[in-house]
Design a protein around this motif. Structure first.
Motif, mmCIF file in Angstrom:
data_model
loop_
_atom_site.group_PDB
_atom_site.id
_atom_site.type_symbol
_atom_site.label_atom_id
_atom_site.label_comp_id
_atom_site.label_asym_id
_atom_site.label_seq_id
_atom_site.Cartn_x
_atom_site.Cartn_y
_atom_site.Cartn_z
ATOM 1 N N SER A 42 49.356 67.373 -75.586
ATOM 2 C CA SER A 42 48.959 68.144 -74.401
ATOM 3 C C SER A 42 50.103 68.314 -73.417
ATOM 4 O O SER A 42 50.255 69.380 -72.818
ATOM 5 C CB SER A 42 47.753 67.501 -73.723
ATOM 6 O OG SER A 42 48.055 66.197 -73.288
ATOM 7 N N ARG A 43 50.913 67.273 -73.245
ATOM 8 C CA ARG A 43 52.013 67.369 -72.276
ATOM 9 C C ARG A 43 53.039 68.414 -72.704
ATOM 10 O O ARG A 43 53.481 69.239 -71.892
ATOM 11 C CB ARG A 43 52.694 66.013 -72.110
ATOM 12 C CG ARG A 43 51.781 64.928 -71.593
ATOM 13 C CD ARG A 43 52.420 63.562 -71.729
ATOM 14 N NE ARG A 43 52.904 63.362 -73.089
ATOM 15 C CZ ARG A 43 53.830 62.469 -73.430
ATOM 16 N NH1 ARG A 43 54.367 61.684 -72.530
ATOM 17 N NH2 ARG A 43 54.213 62.338 -74.680
ATOM 18 N N ASN B 13 52.596 70.900 -74.920
ATOM 19 C CA ASN B 13 51.996 72.238 -74.935
ATOM 20 C C ASN B 13 51.930 72.809 -73.524
ATOM 21 O O ASN B 13 52.216 73.991 -73.313
ATOM 22 C CB ASN B 13 50.608 72.200 -75.571
ATOM 23 C CG ASN B 13 50.661 72.427 -77.058
ATOM 24 O OD1 ASN B 13 51.225 73.410 -77.517
ATOM 25 N ND2 ASN B 13 50.091 71.511 -77.814
ATOM 26 N N ASN B 14 51.561 71.989 -72.556
ATOM 27 C CA ASN B 14 51.507 72.467 -71.175
ATOM 28 C C ASN B 14 52.902 72.838 -70.677
ATOM 29 O O ASN B 14 53.097 73.883 -70.058
ATOM 30 C CB ASN B 14 50.874 71.411 -70.270
ATOM 31 C CG ASN B 14 50.637 71.934 -68.880
ATOM 32 O OD1 ASN B 14 49.889 72.888 -68.684
ATOM 33 N ND2 ASN B 14 51.286 71.340 -67.902
ATOM 34 N N CYS C 198 49.614 77.976 -75.838
ATOM 35 C CA CYS C 198 50.029 76.606 -75.537
ATOM 36 C C CYS C 198 49.026 75.912 -74.619
ATOM 37 O O CYS C 198 48.647 74.759 -74.863
ATOM 38 C CB CYS C 198 51.412 76.602 -74.887
ATOM 39 S SG CYS C 198 52.756 77.092 -75.978
ATOM 40 N N PHE C 199 48.593 76.599 -73.569
ATOM 41 C CA PHE C 199 47.631 75.994 -72.643
ATOM 42 C C PHE C 199 46.310 75.685 -73.351
ATOM 43 O O PHE C 199 45.710 74.640 -73.129
ATOM 44 C CB PHE C 199 47.390 76.893 -71.430
ATOM 45 C CG PHE C 199 48.609 77.097 -70.572
ATOM 46 C CD1 PHE C 199 49.458 76.044 -70.257
ATOM 47 C CD2 PHE C 199 48.917 78.353 -70.084
ATOM 48 C CE1 PHE C 199 50.581 76.229 -69.464
ATOM 49 C CE2 PHE C 199 50.039 78.559 -69.289
ATOM 50 C CZ PHE C 199 50.871 77.496 -68.980
ATOM 51 N N ALA D 138 46.727 72.583 -75.398
ATOM 52 C CA ALA D 138 46.734 71.409 -74.527
ATOM 53 C C ALA D 138 45.309 71.048 -74.134
ATOM 54 O O ALA D 138 44.912 69.870 -74.178
ATOM 55 C CB ALA D 138 47.587 71.673 -73.286
ATOM 56 N N GLU E 268 45.743 70.173 -64.887
ATOM 57 C CA GLU E 268 46.880 71.087 -64.810
ATOM 58 C C GLU E 268 46.832 72.186 -65.867
ATOM 59 O O GLU E 268 47.108 73.349 -65.568
ATOM 60 C CB GLU E 268 48.202 70.328 -64.913
ATOM 61 C CG GLU E 268 49.399 71.234 -64.775
ATOM 62 C CD GLU E 268 50.735 70.513 -64.879
ATOM 63 O OE1 GLU E 268 51.760 71.182 -64.652
ATOM 64 O OE2 GLU E 268 50.752 69.310 -65.180
ATOM 65 N N ALA E 269 46.502 71.850 -67.085
ATOM 66 C CA ALA E 269 46.476 72.870 -68.148
ATOM 67 C C ALA E 269 45.426 73.942 -67.850
ATOM 68 O O ALA E 269 45.652 75.129 -68.115
ATOM 69 C CB ALA E 269 46.221 72.223 -69.505
ATOM 70 N N ASN F 263 46.945 76.148 -65.084
ATOM 71 C CA ASN F 263 47.991 77.011 -65.644
ATOM 72 C C ASN F 263 47.398 78.111 -66.520
ATOM 73 O O ASN F 263 47.874 79.247 -66.494
ATOM 74 C CB ASN F 263 48.996 76.179 -66.429
ATOM 75 C CG ASN F 263 49.810 75.277 -65.523
ATOM 76 O OD1 ASN F 263 49.984 75.550 -64.339
ATOM 77 N ND2 ASN F 263 50.317 74.194 -66.071
#
Length: 170
Positions: A33-34, A36-37, A55-56, A59, A74-75, A78
């Motif tokens: 996840s990190r 990808n974000n 990507c998001f 994640a 966050e994801a 974003n």
């Protein structure tokens, strides 16, 4: 790999690219996840919205595998930005709402929701979202200015004027 890429991105290293590190991490674990974000943000900043969205979403898939409300929003935030840039405000609205689950993203997410509300001319809802945003970040000048506009749209000019005076004092 994530931390090294993050360091290179934060300090804009002149000879090293952070994406090499994030892509290697994703080669080893495609749903990290990190990374990808981080890679999604990298694509978002370049206007590569479809790549960023992928990507998001990856994640989020990892973050929600065992918990519908992940520890970090966050994801989701974003993804909301990415969808807004693609003029997909209905989807962005849902994503921003999901990001409000996490306190770290409440102020930004409620502000983004209010911006969409204003586009839709949903003034009372925009005001509520701005008030919620300002509970978490009282000095956000953009949110304060938008709130003064919304107050004027709601025919509350005296409150708008007072808010503008307070904002100027900041």
């Amino acid at each position: 790999l994530f931390i090294t890429g993050l360091h290179l991105e934060q300090y804009r290293h002149a000879t090293r690219c952070p994406t090499l590190y994030w892509r290697e991490a994703l080669r080893r674990d495609p749903f990290d996840s990190r990374c990808n974000n981080a890679l999604g943000l990298w694509h978002l900043k370049r206007g590569e919205f479809s790549e960023a969205e992928k990507c998001f979403r990856k994640a989020i898939e990892r973050l929600t595998r065992r918990n519908a409300n992940p520890y970090d929003g966050e994801a989701y935030y974003n993804l909301g930005l990415c969808l807004r840039f693609q003029n997909r405000d209905n989807e962005a609205y849902d994503s921003f709402y999901k990001a409000t689950w996490n306190q770290a993203w409440c102020a930004a997410s409620f502000h983004a929701l209010a911006e969409i509300d204003c586009c839709w001319k949903h003034w009372p809802t925009a005001l509520e979202h701005l008030n919620r945003s300002l509970r978490f970040d009282t000095d956000n000048l953009r949110a304060r200015n938008l709130k003064s506009i919304v107050l004027r749209k709601l025919k509350r000019a005296a409150e708008a004027k007072q808010l503008l005076r307070e904002t100027l004092a900041l």
